[in-house]
Design an enzyme around this catalytic site. Structure first.
Site, mmCIF file in Angstrom:
data_model
loop_
_atom_site.group_PDB
_atom_site.id
_atom_site.type_symbol
_atom_site.label_atom_id
_atom_site.label_comp_id
_atom_site.label_asym_id
_atom_site.label_seq_id
_atom_site.Cartn_x
_atom_site.Cartn_y
_atom_site.Cartn_z
ATOM 1 N N GLU A 33 0.851 -1.187 0.000
ATOM 2 C CA GLU A 33 0.000 0.000 0.000
ATOM 3 C C GLU A 33 0.896 1.249 0.000
ATOM 4 O O GLU A 33 0.438 2.345 0.291
ATOM 5 C CB GLU A 33 -0.948 -0.020 1.194
ATOM 6 C CG GLU A 33 -0.277 -0.133 2.549
ATOM 7 C CD GLU A 33 -1.289 -0.249 3.671
ATOM 8 O OE1 GLU A 33 -1.546 -1.382 4.072
ATOM 9 O OE2 GLU A 33 -1.814 0.777 4.115
ATOM 10 N N CYS A 69 -3.359 -3.925 4.161
ATOM 11 C CA CYS A 69 -2.442 -4.993 4.610
ATOM 12 C C CYS A 69 -2.828 -6.363 4.074
ATOM 13 O O CYS A 69 -2.098 -7.336 4.280
ATOM 14 C CB CYS A 69 -2.413 -5.042 6.127
ATOM 15 S SG CYS A 69 -1.933 -3.489 6.863
ATOM 16 N N THR A 121 3.003 2.879 16.210
ATOM 17 C CA THR A 121 2.769 1.608 15.496
ATOM 18 C C THR A 121 3.403 1.610 14.104
ATOM 19 O O THR A 121 3.177 0.689 13.326
ATOM 20 C CB THR A 121 1.257 1.300 15.366
ATOM 21 O OG1 THR A 121 0.674 2.206 14.421
ATOM 22 C CG2 THR A 121 0.534 1.401 16.686
ATOM 23 N N SER A 131 -11.056 0.869 13.662
ATOM 24 C CA SER A 131 -10.174 -0.088 12.974
ATOM 25 C C SER A 131 -10.022 -1.363 13.796
ATOM 26 O O SER A 131 -9.979 -2.464 13.247
ATOM 27 C CB SER A 131 -8.819 0.557 12.661
ATOM 28 O OG SER A 131 -8.022 0.680 13.812
ATOM 29 N N HIS A 144 -2.468 -10.891 11.487
ATOM 30 C CA HIS A 144 -1.932 -9.612 11.010
ATOM 31 C C HIS A 144 -1.618 -8.801 12.267
ATOM 32 O O HIS A 144 -2.445 -8.727 13.182
ATOM 33 C CB HIS A 144 -2.965 -8.883 10.141
ATOM 34 C CG HIS A 144 -2.611 -7.444 9.937
ATOM 35 N ND1 HIS A 144 -1.405 -7.066 9.397
ATOM 36 C CD2 HIS A 144 -3.274 -6.291 10.241
ATOM 37 C CE1 HIS A 144 -1.345 -5.739 9.356
ATOM 38 N NE2 HIS A 144 -2.460 -5.253 9.870
ATOM 39 N N LYS A 146 -5.570 -9.268 21.275
ATOM 40 C CA LYS A 146 -7.022 -9.042 21.172
ATOM 41 C C LYS A 146 -7.641 -10.058 20.214
ATOM 42 O O LYS A 146 -8.733 -10.577 20.444
ATOM 43 C CB LYS A 146 -7.310 -7.616 20.653
ATOM 44 C CG LYS A 146 -6.974 -6.498 21.639
ATOM 45 C CD LYS A 146 -7.262 -5.138 20.981
ATOM 46 C CE LYS A 146 -6.679 -3.966 21.729
ATOM 47 N NZ LYS A 146 -7.299 -3.671 23.011
ATOM 48 N N ASN A 188 4.684 -2.070 12.483
ATOM 49 C CA ASN A 188 3.731 -2.564 11.476
ATOM 50 C C ASN A 188 4.396 -2.594 10.099
ATOM 51 O O ASN A 188 4.848 -1.558 9.601
ATOM 52 C CB ASN A 188 2.495 -1.647 11.457
ATOM 53 C CG ASN A 188 1.335 -2.258 10.678
ATOM 54 O OD1 ASN A 188 1.492 -3.297 10.029
ATOM 55 N ND2 ASN A 188 0.170 -1.625 10.758
ATOM 56 N N SER A 236 -7.323 -3.096 6.088
ATOM 57 C CA SER A 236 -8.355 -2.090 6.354
ATOM 58 C C SER A 236 -9.129 -1.769 5.094
ATOM 59 O O SER A 236 -8.631 -1.929 3.976
ATOM 60 C CB SER A 236 -7.714 -0.819 6.896
ATOM 61 O OG SER A 236 -7.375 -1.003 8.238
#
Ligand code: HMG
Length: 427
Positions: free
Chosen positions: A81, A113, A155, A205, A237, A246, A287, A320
């Protein structure tokens, strides 16, 4: 026919910023970045690095170390990207710099991503079909950049992962289950053409990521008939490592619906077993956008070595915008094939820590270099020519210029347009 990865190599940029230095500069408690978000260091690309040079470096390492015959490569896809041109793909520059055969399909894929996963799936289908007997080179290459002082800044990251897909999957074999994919039109994260930094709605997000994970994991579970008891590792990811936790919590919750004996008190222990071993690189590079999931895979294989042979790995890819996919595969039969070839640990060990001031200077110089006319100013920088790595010199006559190291390596890199410029200017 078994299709999968014959090679995987990581390019680690040479500089990093420590999360503590960034926290101090931003007036934030360093514990927030380190434990709340789960980042220790972030890779900072130097001004002469871009998505082309990083993709090239990762691919060159893969081709050299795994002894891939270039004439066998019939497809090159770059998932990114961080495109450098609205029309010309990164793949086209990389194809030229690597000197790949003309009989080769080259393209970039884009969906934030998720792009490298889309590329891998295209490559897998091609290898199983009309590309039979040939190899596909898939590269994830990105620079994650947010506004200075914004919540996304800690990040950030940069790097590239190159993978060779073929019918000789000595590293990783794709499982052959029906696809578990999910798409929803959502503005959780985006970057307009006129910006070099991303916009993000942070909380949205995270919700969007978890929702895509839930849909695809349930779908995958139903279609494959597998549950996590059939897995050895769960990879995600990784925009920041806390996000993987999470995600793991979400899967754990789904599994508990059918297996009430799973004790939530042991969640951390399960996470440490299933996911943490894959996160060493992400915690130190930030990231990588398209490469984040594959950095985790490379990390897992490199760190576990022989212990990984035959282990089943679940992977969740998220981009995203949004698109998600859950899939799985098995680590290959011969750990010798990847030992010392992935290059993650070696790349991390060779890095230099930069100060916050230097990080800001890198950003300014990187911005300057993407303006037309910038190339001549880089000629005042003899240090660029002294490096043994490919460099993005800047833009002259609206064309990007690259310099690649002089020949002499066993790959025998073809001198391209960019090198001719180098000779002209150096004369
Ligand atoms: P924020 O608003 O600064 O952070 O941004 P926060 O206030 O929500 O705090 C984050 C965590 O730190 C919280 O923990 C706090 O409790 C904790 P959580 O509730 O999440 O478990 N915390 C502390 N911990 C220890 N000591 C302290 C302390 N203070 C707070 N003193 C956010 C966080 C992630 C939103 C921000 O970094 C951001 O916007 N990042 C970019 C977007 C992103 O990465 N989203 C992830 C999902 S979308 C995705 O993965 C796609 C993406 O990769 C792009 C693509 O697809 O191309 C981004």
């Amino acid at each position: 026919m078994c299709i999968g990865l014959e090679a995987i190599s990581v390019h680690v940029p040479k500089h990093y910023l420590d999360s503590e230095d960034l926290a101090k500069a931003n007036g934030v408690d360093p514990e927030k970045y380190r434990f709340g978000i789960g980042i220790r260091q972030i890779s900072i690309p130097s001004p002469d690095e871009d998505s082309v040079t990083m993709a090239f470096e990762a691919a060159r390492t893969a081709i050299q170390r795994y002894r891939i015959r270039r004439e066998k490569i019939g497809m090159l896809i770059v998932g990114s990207e961080t495109g450098v041109d609205a029309a010309k793909p990164i793949a086209s520059f990389v194809h030229g710099l690597l000197g790949l055969p003309a009989a080769c399909r080259t393209l970039d894929t884009k969906h934030a991503c998720y792009s490298a996963t889309a590329a891998l799936k295209l490559a897998r289908d091609w290898c199983a079909g009309t590309g039979k007997g040939r190899k596909a080179l898939v590269i994830a290459s990105d620079i994650a950049r947010y506004e200075v002082g914004s919540p996304g800044e800690p990040t950030q990251g940069a790097g590239a992962v190159a993978m060779v897909v073929s019918d000789s999957p000595v590293l990783f074999r794709f499982d052959d289950f029906p696809e578990a994919t999910y798409t929803r039109d959502v503005m959780d994260f985006w970057r307009p053409h006129y910006k070099s930094t991303a916009f993000v709605q942070g909380r949205l997000s995270i919700e969007s990521y978890l929702s895509a994970l839930e849909h695809t994991y349930r779908d995958y579970r139903e279609q494959s008939g597998l549950s996590w008891r059939d897995f050895d590792h769960a990879l995600f990811h990784v925009p920041f490592s806390k996000m993987a936790l999470k995600g793991f919590e979400r899967i754990f919750g789904i599994e508990r619906e059918r297996d009430p004996e799973l004790d939530p008190e042991n969640l951390t222990g399960y996470f440490e077993r299933f996911t943490l071993p894959s996160l060493y690189g992400n915690i130190r590079m930030g990231n990588l956008y398209s490469g984040s999931l594959y950095l985790s895979l490379a990390c897992l294989l490199e760190r576990r070595g022989k212990a990984a042979v035959g282990e089943r790995i679940g992977l969740f890819s998220y981009g995203s915008g949004c698109c998600g996919e859950y899939f799985s595969g098995t680590a290959g039969a011969d750990a010798e094939q990847w030992k010392d070839r992935i290059g993650l640990q070696a790349g991390l060990s060779a890095r230099k820590r930069i100060t916050h001031r230097e990080y800001l200077a890198f950003r300014t110089e990187s911005e300057a270099r993407i303006r037309n006319g910038s190339a001549s100013s880089s000629l005042d920088r003899p240090d660029i020519f002294a490096t043994n790595r490919p460099s993005f010199l800047g833009i002259a006559d609206n064309q990007r210029l690259y310099c690649i190291p002089e020949l002499g390596d066993e790959l025998s890199v073809r001198q391209g347009e960019a090198s001719r410029f180098r000779r002209t200017f150096a004369a």
